[in-house]
Design an enzyme around this catalytic site. Structure first.
Site, PDB file in Angstrom:
ATOM      1  N   ASP A   1      12.504   8.159   8.673  1.00 20.76           N
ATOM      2  CA  ASP A   1      11.384   8.421   9.582  1.00 20.76           C
ATOM      3  C   ASP A   1      11.330   7.376  10.682  1.00 20.76           C
ATOM      4  O   ASP A   1      10.624   7.561  11.668  1.00 20.76           O
ATOM      5  CB  ASP A   1      10.064   8.432   8.809  1.00 20.76           C
ATOM      6  CG  ASP A   1       8.888   8.817   9.703  1.00 20.76           C
ATOM      7  OD1 ASP A   1       9.006   9.848  10.406  1.00 20.76           O
ATOM      8  OD2 ASP A   1       7.864   8.105   9.708  1.00 20.76           O
TER       9      ASP A   1
ATOM     10  N   ARG B   1      10.123   0.289   8.631  1.00 18.87           N
ATOM     11  CA  ARG B   1      10.457   0.032  10.024  1.00 18.87           C
ATOM     12  C   ARG B   1      11.959   0.196  10.195  1.00 18.87           C
ATOM     13  O   ARG B   1      12.754  -0.130   9.301  1.00 18.87           O
ATOM     14  CB  ARG B   1      10.036  -1.388  10.449  1.00 18.87           C
ATOM     15  CG  ARG B   1       8.534  -1.540  10.658  1.00 18.87           C
ATOM     16  CD  ARG B   1       8.070  -0.760  11.878  1.00 18.87           C
ATOM     17  NE  ARG B   1       6.646  -0.919  12.158  1.00 18.87           N
ATOM     18  CZ  ARG B   1       5.702  -0.086  11.747  1.00 18.87           C
ATOM     19  NH1 ARG B   1       6.045   0.946  10.964  1.00 18.87           N
ATOM     20  NH2 ARG B   1       4.444  -0.267  12.087  1.00 18.87           N
TER      21      ARG B   1
ATOM     22  N   HIS C   1       9.402   9.313  13.440  1.00 17.79           N
ATOM     23  CA  HIS C   1       8.341   8.339  13.173  1.00 17.79           C
ATOM     24  C   HIS C   1       6.974   9.027  13.101  1.00 17.79           C
ATOM     25  O   HIS C   1       6.069   8.750  13.897  1.00 17.79           O
ATOM     26  CB  HIS C   1       8.320   7.238  14.241  1.00 17.79           C
ATOM     27  CG  HIS C   1       7.602   5.994  13.766  1.00 17.79           C
ATOM     28  ND1 HIS C   1       7.844   4.748  14.307  1.00 17.79           N
ATOM     29  CD2 HIS C   1       6.641   5.807  12.810  1.00 17.79           C
ATOM     30  CE1 HIS C   1       7.066   3.853  13.707  1.00 17.79           C
ATOM     31  NE2 HIS C   1       6.322   4.482  12.813  1.00 17.79           N
TER      32      HIS C   1
ATOM     33  N   GLU D   1      14.542   2.799  18.502  1.00 17.51           N
ATOM     34  CA  GLU D   1      13.556   3.869  18.400  1.00 17.51           C
ATOM     35  C   GLU D   1      12.795   3.976  19.722  1.00 17.51           C
ATOM     36  O   GLU D   1      12.341   2.952  20.230  1.00 17.51           O
ATOM     37  CB  GLU D   1      12.585   3.561  17.259  1.00 17.51           C
ATOM     38  CG  GLU D   1      11.659   4.706  16.919  1.00 17.51           C
ATOM     39  CD  GLU D   1      10.813   4.431  15.688  1.00 17.51           C
ATOM     40  OE1 GLU D   1       9.573   4.427  15.847  1.00 17.51           O
ATOM     41  OE2 GLU D   1      11.380   4.206  14.598  1.00 17.51           O
TER      42      GLU D   1
ATOM     43  N   GLY E   1       0.799  -1.218   0.000  1.00 18.88           N
ATOM     44  CA  GLY E   1       0.000   0.000   0.000  1.00 18.88           C
ATOM     45  C   GLY E   1       0.828   1.262   0.000  1.00 18.88           C
ATOM     46  O   GLY E   1       0.576   2.198  -0.777  1.00 18.88           O
TER      47      GLY E   1
ATOM     48  N   VAL F   1      10.722   4.686   5.354  1.00 17.30           N
ATOM     49  CA  VAL F   1       9.449   4.983   6.002  1.00 17.30           C
ATOM     50  C   VAL F   1       8.742   3.685   6.396  1.00 17.30           C
ATOM     51  O   VAL F   1       7.547   3.676   6.679  1.00 17.30           O
ATOM     52  CB  VAL F   1       8.530   5.832   5.084  1.00 17.30           C
ATOM     53  CG1 VAL F   1       9.104   7.220   4.887  1.00 17.30           C
ATOM     54  CG2 VAL F   1       8.279   5.142   3.742  1.00 17.30           C
TER      55      VAL F   1
END
Length: 306
Positions: A246, A223, A270, A251, A143, A221
């Site tokens: 991102d 993981r 993120h 993280e 997607g 963008v």
């Protein structure tokens, strides 16, 4: 017919859902305490803390857990046995694709440096790399990857799509990951949007980065775990590879981490899905699930427990 009981984490989401079919009760439960009911037909956990609170569903009768993110790596480890879990496909693709293109443009056109110059009152023109005419490799054609491709269509790039298996989709030839060794030496920009998990962990490793031409840009963008962070730090320090990220591993990126402040590295915290596009889209998805459950139809987007 018994009433359907649905929990959502905020009053805002409850209001955004709007009118529901007769016999549907919407309960606000932030999942910061024990469940207020013994049974829910659907539970929507909070957005960014979902995996930390799913244990509160233990012992509760739940028909469906509806996440608010596309990604669901790690959810199976904390989701109580026997529960169905649906991800938020259709909610974040557009916003994440916007950020992917924005990060690529910012890195190519030195927007990050200009922002620093603005704060310092400094006029410092540069002759920059364009996005136009660049050879862009999309690693991931789900997607988000398709949404990135759609947004790049007006930028006059040379686009190559890569996914887990080779195919042709809507007129786009998609290469398999086994073809990466032949494709990477020609890629000037790589935009990564693969899902997380063990099968994709560290796919962007030292060999991957070494195969790219000098000065190539990695935009992630997907993981953070998709990239071997140590390898990326090494290549960025040597000026071999640039990055616009991102998502990172670890993280949040801790203070003092070597990625901070590296020349050619741009980091956003993120926020791919964190835009005004999210509210109406998550409300639409939750409302769709409610309507399907009320009509006795199976839910959509089920990715675990099916």
């Amino acid at each position: 017919m018994r009433n359907l009981v649905v929990s959502v984490p905020t009053e805002q989401l409850a209001a955004d859902i709007g009118a529901t079919p007769d016999g549907v009760e919407v309960v606000v439960w932030p999942m910061d305490a024990a469940a207020p009911r013994e049974r829910f037909d659907m539970v929507v956990p909070p957005y960014m803390t979902m995996t930390r609170v799913l244990a509160r569903l233990e012992g509760v009768e739940v028909g469906l857990v509806q996440g608010q993110s596309i990604g669901y790596d790690g959810v199976a480890d904390v989701l109580p046995d026997g529960l169905l879990f649906a991800n938020a496909a259709s909610v974040h693709e557009t916003s994440t694709a916007e950020l992917a293109v924005a990060l690529a443009l910012a890195a190519q056109r030195h927007i990050d440096a200009f922002a620093v110059d603005t704060a310092a009152g400094r006029w410092s023109p540069v002759f920059a790399e364009s996005l136009a005419d660049r050879r862009v490799l999309l690693l991931g054609y789900g997607g988000v990857g398709k949404a990135v491709a759609a947004r790049l269509s007006g930028f006059e790039v040379q686009l190559t799509a890569v996914a887990s298996r080779a195919r042709e989709e809507d007129g786009m030839p998609v290469h398999g990951v086994d073809e990466l060794p032949a494709l990477l030496p020609q890629a000037e920009i790589v935009i990564v949007s693969l899902p997380g998990g063990e099968s994709t962990r560290g796919i962007v490793d030292d060999a991957f980065l070494s195969a790219l031409p000098d000065g190539a840009l990695i935009v992630n963008v997907g993981r953070g775990t998709l990239i071997d962070t140590d390898a990326l730090v090494d290549h960025a320090r040597r000026g071999r590879i640039r990055a616009a990220l991102d998502v990172t591993d670890p993280e949040p990126l801790p203070e003092g981490h070597p990625l901070w402040g590296l020349p050619g590295v741009l980091i956003s915290p993120h926020v791919g899905g964190a835009s005004t596009a999210m509210r109406p889209r998550i409300a639409r998805l939750v409302r769709t699930q409610i309507e399907r459950l009320a009509a006795g139809e199976p839910p959509i987007n089920v990715v675990l427990g099916a």
